[in-house]
Scaffold this motif. Sequence first.
Motif, PDB file in Angstrom:
ATOM      1  N   GLN A 192       0.846  -1.182   0.000  1.00 40.68           N
ATOM      2  CA  GLN A 192       0.000   0.000   0.000  1.00 40.68           C
ATOM      3  C   GLN A 192       0.889   1.242   0.000  1.00 40.68           C
ATOM      4  O   GLN A 192       2.041   1.201   0.437  1.00 40.68           O
ATOM      5  CB  GLN A 192      -0.913   0.007   1.228  1.00 40.68           C
ATOM      6  N   ILE A 193       0.368   2.346  -0.493  1.00 44.33           N
ATOM      7  CA  ILE A 193       1.139   3.592  -0.499  1.00 44.33           C
ATOM      8  C   ILE A 193       1.596   3.925   0.917  1.00 44.33           C
ATOM      9  O   ILE A 193       0.801   3.922   1.855  1.00 44.33           O
ATOM     10  CB  ILE A 193       0.305   4.740  -1.086  1.00 44.33           C
ATOM     11  N   GLY A 194       2.881   4.186   1.061  1.00 41.79           N
ATOM     12  CA  GLY A 194       3.446   4.502   2.366  1.00 41.79           C
ATOM     13  C   GLY A 194       4.101   3.326   3.059  1.00 41.79           C
ATOM     14  O   GLY A 194       4.847   3.519   4.016  1.00 41.79           O
ATOM     15  N   ASP A 195       3.839   2.101   2.599  1.00 41.88           N
ATOM     16  CA  ASP A 195       4.510   0.931   3.169  1.00 41.88           C
ATOM     17  C   ASP A 195       5.993   0.950   2.820  1.00 41.88           C
ATOM     18  O   ASP A 195       6.426   1.642   1.896  1.00 41.88           O
ATOM     19  CB  ASP A 195       3.909  -0.364   2.610  1.00 41.88           C
ATOM     20  N   ALA A 196       6.761   0.154   3.553  1.00 39.68           N
ATOM     21  CA  ALA A 196       8.157  -0.095   3.188  1.00 39.68           C
ATOM     22  C   ALA A 196       8.195  -1.445   2.474  1.00 39.68           C
ATOM     23  O   ALA A 196       7.942  -2.485   3.073  1.00 39.68           O
ATOM     24  CB  ALA A 196       9.051  -0.121   4.419  1.00 39.68           C
ATOM     25  N   ALA A 197       8.480  -1.416   1.189  1.00 38.49           N
ATOM     26  CA  ALA A 197       8.557  -2.637   0.398  1.00 38.49           C
ATOM     27  C   ALA A 197      10.001  -3.107   0.346  1.00 38.49           C
ATOM     28  O   ALA A 197      10.902  -2.336   0.037  1.00 38.49           O
ATOM     29  CB  ALA A 197       8.037  -2.393  -1.007  1.00 38.49           C
ATOM     30  N   THR A 198      10.208  -4.377   0.653  1.00 40.84           N
ATOM     31  CA  THR A 198      11.541  -4.960   0.621  1.00 40.84           C
ATOM     32  C   THR A 198      11.654  -5.868  -0.595  1.00 40.84           C
ATOM     33  O   THR A 198      10.837  -6.778  -0.764  1.00 40.84           O
ATOM     34  CB  THR A 198      11.835  -5.750   1.898  1.00 40.84           C
ATOM     35  N   ILE A 199      12.647  -5.604  -1.424  1.00 43.27           N
ATOM     36  CA  ILE A 199      12.807  -6.346  -2.667  1.00 43.27           C
ATOM     37  C   ILE A 199      14.267  -6.766  -2.860  1.00 43.27           C
ATOM     38  O   ILE A 199      15.166  -6.226  -2.228  1.00 43.27           O
ATOM     39  CB  ILE A 199      12.363  -5.512  -3.888  1.00 43.27           C
ATOM     40  N   LYS A 206       8.850  -8.649   1.151  1.00 39.59           N
ATOM     41  CA  LYS A 206       7.849  -8.345   2.180  1.00 39.59           C
ATOM     42  C   LYS A 206       7.434  -6.895   2.078  1.00 39.59           C
ATOM     43  O   LYS A 206       8.108  -6.076   1.433  1.00 39.59           O
ATOM     44  CB  LYS A 206       8.388  -8.631   3.582  1.00 39.59           C
ATOM     45  N   THR A 207       6.328  -6.580   2.722  1.00 35.67           N
ATOM     46  CA  THR A 207       5.872  -5.204   2.823  1.00 35.67           C
ATOM     47  C   THR A 207       5.434  -4.957   4.257  1.00 35.67           C
ATOM     48  O   THR A 207       4.836  -5.835   4.895  1.00 35.67           O
ATOM     49  CB  THR A 207       4.738  -4.910   1.827  1.00 35.67           C
ATOM     50  N   ARG A 208       5.773  -3.777   4.794  1.00 37.19           N
ATOM     51  CA  ARG A 208       5.455  -3.461   6.184  1.00 37.19           C
ATOM     52  C   ARG A 208       4.858  -2.068   6.296  1.00 37.19           C
ATOM     53  O   ARG A 208       5.371  -1.117   5.689  1.00 37.19           O
ATOM     54  CB  ARG A 208       6.714  -3.529   7.060  1.00 37.19           C
ATOM     55  N   THR A 209       3.795  -1.950   7.067  1.00 39.89           N
ATOM     56  CA  THR A 209       3.244  -0.642   7.356  1.00 39.89           C
ATOM     57  C   THR A 209       4.199   0.103   8.292  1.00 39.89           C
ATOM     58  O   THR A 209       5.113  -0.493   8.876  1.00 39.89           O
ATOM     59  CB  THR A 209       1.877  -0.760   8.029  1.00 39.89           C
ATOM     60  N   GLU A 210       3.974   1.382   8.472  1.00 41.28           N
ATOM     61  CA  GLU A 210       4.838   2.141   9.382  1.00 41.28           C
ATOM     62  C   GLU A 210       4.721   1.644  10.824  1.00 41.28           C
ATOM     63  O   GLU A 210       5.744   1.506  11.516  1.00 41.28           O
ATOM     64  CB  GLU A 210       4.539   3.629   9.286  1.00 41.28           C
ATOM     65  N   PRO A 211       3.504   1.351  11.345  1.00 38.84           N
ATOM     66  CA  PRO A 211       3.443   0.765  12.693  1.00 38.84           C
ATOM     67  C   PRO A 211       4.208  -0.546  12.801  1.00 38.84           C
ATOM     68  O   PRO A 211       4.842  -0.814  13.824  1.00 38.84           O
ATOM     69  CB  PRO A 211       1.939   0.569  12.921  1.00 38.84           C
ATOM     70  N   GLN A 212       4.178  -1.366  11.767  1.00 38.97           N
ATOM     71  CA  GLN A 212       4.944  -2.610  11.782  1.00 38.97           C
ATOM     72  C   GLN A 212       6.441  -2.331  11.798  1.00 38.97           C
ATOM     73  O   GLN A 212       7.201  -3.033  12.476  1.00 38.97           O
ATOM     74  CB  GLN A 212       4.571  -3.470  10.569  1.00 38.97           C
ATOM     75  N   GLN A 213       6.875  -1.316  11.072  1.00 36.93           N
ATOM     76  CA  GLN A 213       8.295  -0.946  11.096  1.00 36.93           C
ATOM     77  C   GLN A 213       8.708  -0.507  12.503  1.00 36.93           C
ATOM     78  O   GLN A 213       9.790  -0.862  12.980  1.00 36.93           O
ATOM     79  CB  GLN A 213       8.553   0.177  10.103  1.00 36.93           C
ATOM     80  N   ILE A 214       7.848   0.264  13.148  1.00 34.68           N
ATOM     81  CA  ILE A 214       8.134   0.701  14.517  1.00 34.68           C
ATOM     82  C   ILE A 214       8.182  -0.486  15.462  1.00 34.68           C
ATOM     83  O   ILE A 214       9.085  -0.606  16.297  1.00 34.68           O
ATOM     84  CB  ILE A 214       7.087   1.740  14.973  1.00 34.68           C
ATOM     85  N   PRO A 229      10.185  10.461   2.062  1.00 34.00           N
ATOM     86  CA  PRO A 229       8.751  10.421   2.344  1.00 34.00           C
ATOM     87  C   PRO A 229       8.361   9.135   3.062  1.00 34.00           C
ATOM     88  O   PRO A 229       8.976   8.093   2.882  1.00 34.00           O
ATOM     89  CB  PRO A 229       8.123  10.483   0.951  1.00 34.00           C
ATOM     90  N   TYR A 230       7.316   9.221   3.867  1.00 31.30           N
ATOM     91  CA  TYR A 230       6.745   8.082   4.595  1.00 31.30           C
ATOM     92  C   TYR A 230       7.745   7.417   5.531  1.00 31.30           C
ATOM     93  O   TYR A 230       7.730   6.202   5.722  1.00 31.30           O
ATOM     94  CB  TYR A 230       6.181   7.044   3.615  1.00 31.30           C
ATOM     95  N   SER A 231       8.601   8.216   6.146  1.00 31.07           N
ATOM     96  CA  SER A 231       9.617   7.672   7.056  1.00 31.07           C
ATOM     97  C   SER A 231       9.190   7.822   8.512  1.00 31.07           C
ATOM     98  O   SER A 231       9.019   8.945   8.996  1.00 31.07           O
ATOM     99  CB  SER A 231      10.955   8.391   6.874  1.00 31.07           C
ATOM    100  N   ARG A 291      16.922  10.317  14.493  1.00 26.53           N
ATOM    101  CA  ARG A 291      17.425   9.269  13.609  1.00 26.53           C
ATOM    102  C   ARG A 291      16.274   8.613  12.851  1.00 26.53           C
ATOM    103  O   ARG A 291      15.130   8.619  13.300  1.00 26.53           O
ATOM    104  CB  ARG A 291      18.163   8.185  14.407  1.00 26.53           C
ATOM    105  N   LEU A 292      16.616   8.024  11.710  1.00 34.74           N
ATOM    106  CA  LEU A 292      15.699   7.132  11.024  1.00 34.74           C
ATOM    107  C   LEU A 292      15.690   5.798  11.757  1.00 34.74           C
ATOM    108  O   LEU A 292      16.510   5.563  12.650  1.00 34.74           O
ATOM    109  CB  LEU A 292      16.132   6.940   9.573  1.00 34.74           C
ATOM    110  N   LEU A 293      14.809   4.892  11.347  1.00 31.17           N
ATOM    111  CA  LEU A 293      14.756   3.599  12.039  1.00 31.17           C
ATOM    112  C   LEU A 293      15.926   2.685  11.693  1.00 31.17           C
ATOM    113  O   LEU A 293      16.100   1.654  12.353  1.00 31.17           O
ATOM    114  CB  LEU A 293      13.429   2.890  11.748  1.00 31.17           C
ATOM    115  N   ASP A 294      16.724   3.048  10.699  1.00 30.18           N
ATOM    116  CA  ASP A 294      17.963   2.294  10.453  1.00 30.18           C
ATOM    117  C   ASP A 294      19.129   2.901  11.220  1.00 30.18           C
ATOM    118  O   ASP A 294      20.281   2.544  10.994  1.00 30.18           O
ATOM    119  CB  ASP A 294      18.272   2.212   8.961  1.00 30.18           C
ATOM    120  N   ASP A 295      18.807   3.834  12.138  1.00 30.55           N
ATOM    121  CA  ASP A 295      19.774   4.514  13.024  1.00 30.55           C
ATOM    122  C   ASP A 295      20.628   5.562  12.320  1.00 30.55           C
ATOM    123  O   ASP A 295      21.599   6.060  12.902  1.00 30.55           O
ATOM    124  CB  ASP A 295      20.666   3.503  13.761  1.00 30.55           C
TER     125      ASP A 295
END
Length: 285
Positions: free
Chosen positions: A75-82, A163-171, A274-276, A216-220
Amino acid sequence: MKRINLVWCILLTVVVSLSSCMKDVTNRDEEKIAENETAIQAALQADSLGSKAVRDSAGYYYIIRKANPAGLKAQIGDAATIKYTGYLLNGTKVISSTEDNKTEFSLPVYGGVYWPGIELGIFKLRTGEKATFYLPFYLASGAVDRVNIPAYSPIRLEVEFIKTRTEPQQIDDFIAKKGYTVSERTPDNLVIVRTNTVTGDTIGIGKSVNVKYVGRLLDDTKFDENTSSFVTGSPNTIPGFDRAIRKLRKGEKALILFPSKLGYGKTWTKTILPYSPLQFEIEIQ
């Protein structure tokens, strides 16, 4: 903490958004667009599954090589891992997600962080699927020479959607990875992890406060560090940052996390995509 000026960021040429790219297409050399189409058609004829290729209205072609009907769509705003590898149509490899010894690459969907063709293509896939994308130059690296990609080059891109993760899932993933204990969490996913114990009233709204912070971003990756004075509830303060400060006490230290809707949303800053979702180490002085 004040909002960062966003204007200059959209001028970056290495990372272009879909909207700006498509606006530029009308100014591209029509002859090159036609040449790309001819070259892609020839590549499809040589591809064993080329007859199954689907042309998207944006101008690229895709072939699903491994389907997974049970997979999730981004979905728009998710973090897509490829995982991906890109080639010129002559077979020369020019890009890969294995750079820096990493096997995967995550991008905010529709964040304008990478080639428009990849961001469009994500919506054609479900997690667990593999596909080939044939991208014309205006959905790949554009009309200028890159390090190893000549100007106006069409690209064949092999992609696996992990995989794809919503922002709450990333947190949540970040908290679990770090082993933090959450002190407080709001319904819109503002998270506070207190690191010391202080008694007394919380700061509240309309109060002058001095805050030492590291952002920081979530990757520190660190994007900001400062000690700043401001009045809580001020309109020029990041909402998640401001709301967290109001819940703390003078002398208190905490880690706060919040999704982009409480931060910079879908806009660019100099160092924040965006969407970070963001994290801040803060101390109320």
